[in-house]
Structures are given as structure tokens and as C-alpha cells.
Design an enzyme around this catalytic site. Structure first.
Site, PDB file in Angstrom:
ATOM      1  N   LEU A 194     -15.669  12.182   4.227  1.00  7.34           N
ATOM      2  CA  LEU A 194     -15.937  11.254   3.137  1.00  7.34           C
ATOM      3  C   LEU A 194     -14.617  10.893   2.461  1.00  7.34           C
ATOM      4  O   LEU A 194     -13.712  11.717   2.362  1.00  7.34           O
ATOM      5  CB  LEU A 194     -16.885  11.890   2.111  1.00  7.34           C
ATOM      6  CG  LEU A 194     -18.351  12.027   2.528  1.00  7.34           C
ATOM      7  CD1 LEU A 194     -19.136  12.769   1.456  1.00  7.34           C
ATOM      8  CD2 LEU A 194     -18.987  10.667   2.794  1.00  7.34           C
TER       9      LEU A 194
ATOM     10  N   GLY B 112     -12.723   8.409   3.590  1.00 10.90           N
ATOM     11  CA  GLY B 112     -12.018   7.556   4.538  1.00 10.90           C
ATOM     12  C   GLY B 112     -10.515   7.763   4.559  1.00 10.90           C
ATOM     13  O   GLY B 112      -9.993   8.799   4.142  1.00 10.90           O
ATOM     14  N   THR B 113      -9.811   6.761   5.076  1.00  9.77           N
ATOM     15  CA  THR B 113      -8.355   6.818   5.158  1.00  9.77           C
ATOM     16  C   THR B 113      -7.742   7.008   3.778  1.00  9.77           C
ATOM     17  O   THR B 113      -6.836   7.821   3.593  1.00  9.77           O
ATOM     18  CB  THR B 113      -7.810   5.523   5.793  1.00  9.77           C
ATOM     19  OG1 THR B 113      -8.254   5.455   7.152  1.00  9.77           O
ATOM     20  CG2 THR B 113      -6.289   5.497   5.766  1.00  9.77           C
TER      21      THR B 113
ATOM     22  N   GLY C  92       5.335   1.760   5.772  1.00  9.90           N
ATOM     23  CA  GLY C  92       6.616   2.316   6.186  1.00  9.90           C
ATOM     24  C   GLY C  92       7.563   2.549   5.031  1.00  9.90           C
ATOM     25  O   GLY C  92       8.202   3.608   4.933  1.00  9.90           O
TER      26      GLY C  92
ATOM     27  N   VAL D 289      12.416  -3.439  18.323  1.00 11.46           N
ATOM     28  CA  VAL D 289      12.524  -2.236  19.147  1.00 11.46           C
ATOM     29  C   VAL D 289      12.219  -2.582  20.600  1.00 11.46           C
ATOM     30  O   VAL D 289      11.241  -3.262  20.904  1.00 11.46           O
ATOM     31  CB  VAL D 289      11.558  -1.144  18.637  1.00 11.46           C
ATOM     32  CG1 VAL D 289      11.627   0.094  19.534  1.00 11.46           C
ATOM     33  CG2 VAL D 289      11.875  -0.780  17.193  1.00 11.46           C
TER      34      VAL D 289
ATOM     35  N   ALA E 166      -7.787  -0.441  -0.368  1.00 12.80           N
ATOM     36  CA  ALA E 166      -8.957   0.333  -0.770  1.00 12.80           C
ATOM     37  C   ALA E 166      -9.779  -0.392  -1.824  1.00 12.80           C
ATOM     38  O   ALA E 166     -11.018  -0.429  -1.746  1.00 12.80           O
ATOM     39  CB  ALA E 166      -8.520   1.704  -1.294  1.00 12.80           C
ATOM     40  N   HIS E 167      -9.098  -0.975  -2.817  1.00  6.97           N
ATOM     41  CA  HIS E 167      -9.861  -1.650  -3.875  1.00  6.97           C
ATOM     42  C   HIS E 167     -10.515  -2.930  -3.362  1.00  6.97           C
ATOM     43  O   HIS E 167     -11.536  -3.367  -3.910  1.00  6.97           O
ATOM     44  CB  HIS E 167      -9.003  -1.925  -5.115  1.00  6.97           C
ATOM     45  CG  HIS E 167      -7.712  -2.615  -4.851  1.00  6.97           C
ATOM     46  ND1 HIS E 167      -6.537  -1.934  -4.634  1.00  6.97           N
ATOM     47  CD2 HIS E 167      -7.386  -3.931  -4.776  1.00  6.97           C
ATOM     48  CE1 HIS E 167      -5.554  -2.799  -4.456  1.00  6.97           C
ATOM     49  NE2 HIS E 167      -6.040  -4.025  -4.540  1.00  6.97           N
TER      50      HIS E 167
ATOM     51  N   HIS F 278       4.000  -2.136 -29.285  1.00  4.46           N
ATOM     52  CA  HIS F 278       5.422  -1.790 -29.155  1.00  4.46           C
ATOM     53  C   HIS F 278       5.624  -0.323 -29.535  1.00  4.46           C
ATOM     54  O   HIS F 278       5.010   0.149 -30.482  1.00  4.46           O
ATOM     55  CB  HIS F 278       6.246  -2.686 -30.082  1.00  4.46           C
ATOM     56  CG  HIS F 278       7.697  -2.310 -30.142  1.00  4.46           C
ATOM     57  ND1 HIS F 278       8.595  -2.678 -29.159  1.00  4.46           N
ATOM     58  CD2 HIS F 278       8.398  -1.579 -31.050  1.00  4.46           C
ATOM     59  CE1 HIS F 278       9.797  -2.201 -29.471  1.00  4.46           C
ATOM     60  NE2 HIS F 278       9.704  -1.530 -30.611  1.00  4.46           N
TER      61      HIS F 278
END
Length: 576
Positions: free
Chosen positions: A144, A146-147, A293, A345, A428-429, A552
């Protein structure tokens, strides 16, 4: 008499908690301060510590039981010592009560919903649908959260927080009068802290499911026909399932480019691997100058790893306004990071150090970079390979499911949200917002997903955030606009926090001053950006931001100052 371990009151409004895991077991020796049991309340998992030395004589409340505050959890004492008459936990008491009357027939209009995936899109969609009266089941094959909660947003930000502290102590500490000798990074503890935070949040989702009566099935789902799933469960059994509505929320996985030698080298890792290293590498080559990255590059650079970034394009962070990217790259260079742009690369070769990354530079010359680890971060792809989209008749673009603004797919009753859909930000959001939209449409509440208020946040150093249109996009679309800028160097709180590094930039319509975009790099940028999203969503103008008093000393003042500058009314900076 033995010591009675009771359910603590972990919050002013807490009435009960759920026993999620017994860390100690009957017969175990315990010491003062030892963690005995984990308790789930709302969205957090809390650890209960022993206040006495002894032996865990008897566990009264079993895992999964709901126990009222001050209810008995267990007894601790000397072996053979008698335990008191512990009241049964709520769940046990309920099981001993007379059987309730038969449940009423299912009311007309009740809706069943299957959610495939328990990440930030899936679990939010499940909870929202349940709030609206649906009978919801979530199918999750792994964890649960997820990533995002397990190997993405939250773990990465844990590493970055540790890194930020190191950076502040080393680079700002002496200047502000905090001198620390012998600062060192305990990397295993950095990883442990990351794991602890993820565990608390992911365990909490189970508590939210219980609260909202959402059922969870451990298993992997795939389509066998339009609107019909086959679920291979964790116990090895398979069940075909259908519902009034299905929400596909399977997220994304790291993309791996077809670079010769990459798969064969164990020192080539993706972002998941970079979040679970056992030792801090001395050097790292990062393939890809995008968000993933560069966030990880910033963390490891602060820890002391030598970072070299190689990027095939001629610029980095293309999702950000160019002014923000310039400031961010300059800071990363100060951290010791090296950048090689227009340097695709060609291959990865073995090296005594770890791995050698062979590239071709802008001049067409072959260049190579060696490091202990190579982080491959070229993006993510939709995690739909095992869904059998063809059997489900779902229109898709190379696995990315095509949806409309109601999150409906090409099959009636089937919805898709988050990273697995085509043409939207993989955040995600974003997934959570889409999840609420899908759930509401399923339950008869008209809703649409509108990306114009969706912020992008990049947790480099300093952090950056953006919402709405950039200057480049305004020019491309032929929109007449005006710009207001305010440097963090002219803001007192920013000067205190990071020496005043950064910028706020507001883009507004030329004629009416409506807010078209807001772009921030500097302290608290990812928190401040919500004001920009709200301004765009509510069609606010520069005048309305200016008319709003900003407290402020705070970094929020920079947003009003930028609006003033756009109107040539700047007080604390030039109007040129």
C-alpha cells in the site's frame, strides 16, 4: 501482580486504536523502552514501549483487534506470575456478543467498486468512493502506498532532508554561529530513518481502509474481458471479479533504456536501488537530467559522493521555467556536481571502480566516465504490461491508458488514473486528484480533472516549484503577458534561511493582470506554490494578490513583491 500494558491515548480525540503488529511475543523478555506493539490510529502507526522489565506473559489483544483507550493489550511480569482479569478487547467482546440480526437487503443504488492498485491514486479513490457510499475493494500486489510512499516521493525527501542538514551545517553553520566539528554521515541510519517514515505512512493507509470499510485483497489483477478481472491472490488461488465500476491505478515503473552493457552491470541501479544502498558510494554517474536524477544527485552530493550527470538534451529540468533552472544548476555546480549536456550514452562497460559510462559529446568525440554506481534516471513508463489491456478492450498509447477529463476509459464503467494514463504529469498529487474525480463520477457527482492548477515540485537544492504557464509557453501560444520578479536576496526570511538564494517569478495577462503562471526557486518553494495554484484556479489578478496582506517576516512576502513588480509598483526591488 503483573503489569498491565494498556492502550495509550495517542491524541486528544483518540477513542480506540488497532493492534497492527506485535513486535514482542508471549514468553519474550522485555526491557524498559523496548517496543512491544505497533498501534494504528487514523493515518499513523505508533509504537508502544514497555515501562517495566520482565517477560511478556500474555497477549490479550490480537493483531487486527480494535482496543479502546486504556483497554488491556497485554500483561508483563515474572514467569509464572498471575495476571489480572483483563477486559476483552473491543473486537473480542463483539465476537462473544449475540449474533446480530440479519443484514438488510442491499439498498437499491448501492455501487460496487474495484480499485486496481493501492498507491496515492488508488487508495485516495477507494476512500473517496467509500465516503460516498460505495462498497470498495482494493487489489494490491505489493505494498500500500505505491511508488510514492515506498520507493519514491517520501523516501527521496527523507534522504534530501538529511542531506539538507549536512549542507546547512557545513556551508552555513559557521556563518550563523553554529560551529560543529566532525560532521559525518551515518548512511545506514539515513536509510533506517527513510524506512521508518515510509513504514509509518504505509501502515496508516491500512488504518484508513479500516475506518472507511474498504476491503483489501493481496493479489495481481489482469483483464479477461471488458469490465472483468482475473485476480491471482497471494495464496495462489485465482478469482474472477467484476463490479459496477473498476478504477485502474497501477502507476508506473522505472524505464530502462536499451543501452548495451547496462543490464549486465550490477553497479547500474535505478531510483529504487539508489534508495536502498547499504553503503555510501564515493562516486556516481547519473544518466538523465530530469527530476528523479537531479533530486537523488543533490542528496548524494551533499553526503559526499562525487556526482557526474550526463544528459542527451541541451538542457535539464525542461518542466521548469528557464530562470529557475539556471539558478538551480548554478547551485548544483557549487555542490561539486559536473554536468555533461548533449552527451548521449552509447554503452556501459565493466570497470575496476564499478562501471564505465561511454558517451559521445557535442563535438562527436567519445568520452567516458567511471564511478562506483551508475544511476539510470531517464523517466518512468506506465505499469500496465501485466494488465492485459487488449482483453479489457482499453484504448491505450504504448501501454498508457487513454482517458477523458472524467477519467473514463474507452470501456463504460472502467476508469484509469495516475501514472498509468496517457498525457498527464506523473506526480503523486496528480494521481490523488484524478482518484477523487473518478470516484465522484462513479457515484453520480459530476467532476472533471483540470490540470491548470497542478503544481510541479522539484526537490533539488534549493527546491523549485512551478504552476501554470511558463514564459516559453506563453510565447509559443501567442499570449500577451507581463512578468514580475522578486529576488530572494531582498527577502529577510530567505536571507536567514539560505542566504537569499532564489527567485519568485509571476506571469500575468497583459490586459487584465490575471495570473497565468507562478515559478519559485528558493526556501519553502514547494510549500509556497499552493498560493499560485489557488490564484490560477480562482482566476485571481495581480491586484488581488497585492491587496492580500502577507505576514512579515516570511518567504510568502516574495509573492506579493513579485506581483508588485509586475505592476511597476515594487517597494523592495527595482521596477526595471
Amino acid at each position: 501482580m503483573a503489569y498491565e500494558l494498556k492502550m495509550p491515548q495517542l491524541g486528544l480525540t483518540m477513542e480506540e486504536g488497532t493492534v497492527s503488529k506485535w513486535v514482542k511475543h508471549e514468553g519474550d523478555e522485555v526491557k524498559v523502552g523496548d517496543v512491544i506493539v505497533e498501534i494504528t490510529t487514523d493515518k499513523l502507526t505508533n509504537e508502544v514501549n514497555s515501562e517495566v522489565d520482565g517477560t511478556l506473559l500474555k497477549i490479550v489483544a490480537q493483531e487486527g483487534d480494535d482496543v479502546p483507550v486504556k483497554g488491556t493489550l497485554a500483561w508483563i511480569g515474572k514467569p509464572g506470575e498471575a495476571v489480572g482479569g483483563a477486559p476483552a478487547p473491543a473486537a473480542a467482546a463483539a465476537s462473544a456478543a449475540p449474533a446480530p440480526a440479519a443484514a438488510p437487503a442491499k439498498p437499491a443504488g448501492d455501487t460496487s467498486v474495484l480499485v486496481v492498485g493501492g498507491g496515492p491514486g488508488g487508495y485516495v479513490a477507494a476512500i473517496r468512493a467509500a465516503q460516498l457510499g460505495a462498497k470498495v475493494t482494493v487489489i494490491e500486489k505489493e505494498h500500500l502506498g505505491g511508488t510514492c510512499l515506498n520507493v519514491g516521493c517520501i523516501p527521496t525527501k527523507c534522504l534530501l532532508h538529511s542531506a539538507e542538514l549536512v549542507e546547512d551545517i557545513k556551508n552555513q553553520g559557521k556563518e550563523i554561529g553554529v560551529e560543529v566539528e566532525g560532521v559525518k554521515v551515518n548512511f545506514p541510519q539515513v536509510i533506517k530513518h527513510k524506512n521508518d517514515i515510509s513504514k509509518k505512512l504505509t501502515s496508516g493507509i491500512a488504518g484508513l481502509f479500516k475506518m472507511n470499510k474498504v476491503k483489501k485483497i493481496d493479489g495481481e489483477a489482469s483483464f479477461v474481458a471488458p469490465g472483468k478481472l482475473s485476480v491471482k491472490k497471494a495464496d495462489g488461488t485465482t478469482e474472477e471479479m467484476t463490479a459496477d465500476a473498476i478504477i485502474v491505478a497501477t502507476g508506473s515503473v522505472n524505464a530502462q533504456p536499451p543501452i548495451p552493457g547496462l543490464k549486465e552491470n550490477p553497479n547500474c541501479i535505478d531510483s529504487t536501488g539508489a534508495l536502498s544502498l547499504e553503503a555510501l558510494p564515493k562516486s556516481m554517474v547519473v544518466i538523465g537530467g530530469g527530476v528523479i536524477g537531479l533530486e537523488l544527485a543533490c542528496a548524494y552530493a551533499a553526503f559526499g559522493t562525487k556526482i557526474t550527470v550526463v544528459e542527451a538534451m541541451d538542457h535539464m529540468l525542461p518542466m521548469l521555467d528557464g530562470d529557475l533552472t539556471k539558478i538551480g544548476v548554478e547551485h548544483m555546480k557549487k555542490m561539486g556536481m559536473e554536468f555533461n549536456l548533449e552527451c548521449p550514452v552509447q554503452s556501459v562497460e565493466p570497470s575496476p571502480v564499478g562501471a564505465k559510462v561511454v558517451c559521445k559529446n557535442k563535438a562527436g568525440e567519445t568520452v567516458s566516465f567511471e564511478a562506483e554506481k551508475v544511476l539510470v534516471a531517464i523517466g518512468r513508463r506506465a505499469n500496465t504490461a501485466s494488465l492485459n489491456l487488449e482483453a479489457g478492450k482499453l484504448d491505450n498509447d504504448r501501454g498508457r491508458i487513454i482517458v477523458n477529463d472524467k477519467m473514463e476509459t474507452s470501456v463504460p464503467g472502467v476508469y484509469a488514473i495516475g501514472d498509468c494514463v496517457f498525457g498527464h504529469a506523473q506526480l503523486a498529487h496528480t494521481a490523488s486528484a484524478m482518484g477523487e474525480v473518478a470516484a465522484e463520477n462513479i457515484m453520480g457527482i459530476p467532476a472533471v480533472y483540470d490540470e491548470k492548477t497542478n503544481p510541479t515540485c522539484v526537490y533539488i537544492e534549493p527546491e523549485a516549484a512551478s504552476v501554470g504557464l511558463t514564459e516559453e509557453q506563453c510565447k509559443a501560444q501567442g499570449i500577451e503577458y507581463k512578468v514580475g520578479k522578486f529576488p530572494m536576496a531582498a527577502n529577510g526570511k530567505a536571507l536567514i534561511l539560505n542566504g537569499g538564494e532564489g527567485l519568485v517569478k509571476i506571469i500575468a495577462g497583459k490586459e487584465y493582470g490575471e495570473i497565468l503562471g507562478m515559478h519559485i526557486i528558493g526556501p519553502r518553494a514547494t510549500d509556497l506554490i499552493a498560493e499560485g495554484a489557488l490564484a490560477i484556479g480562482e482566476e485571481m489578478t495581480l491586484d488581488e494578490i497585492i491587496a492580500t496582506i502577507h505576514s512579515h517576516p516570511t518567504v510568502t512576502e516574495t509573492m506579493r513583491e513579485a506581483a508588485l513588480q509586475a505592476e511597476k509598483r515594487a517597494i523592495h526591488t527595482s521596477n526595471k
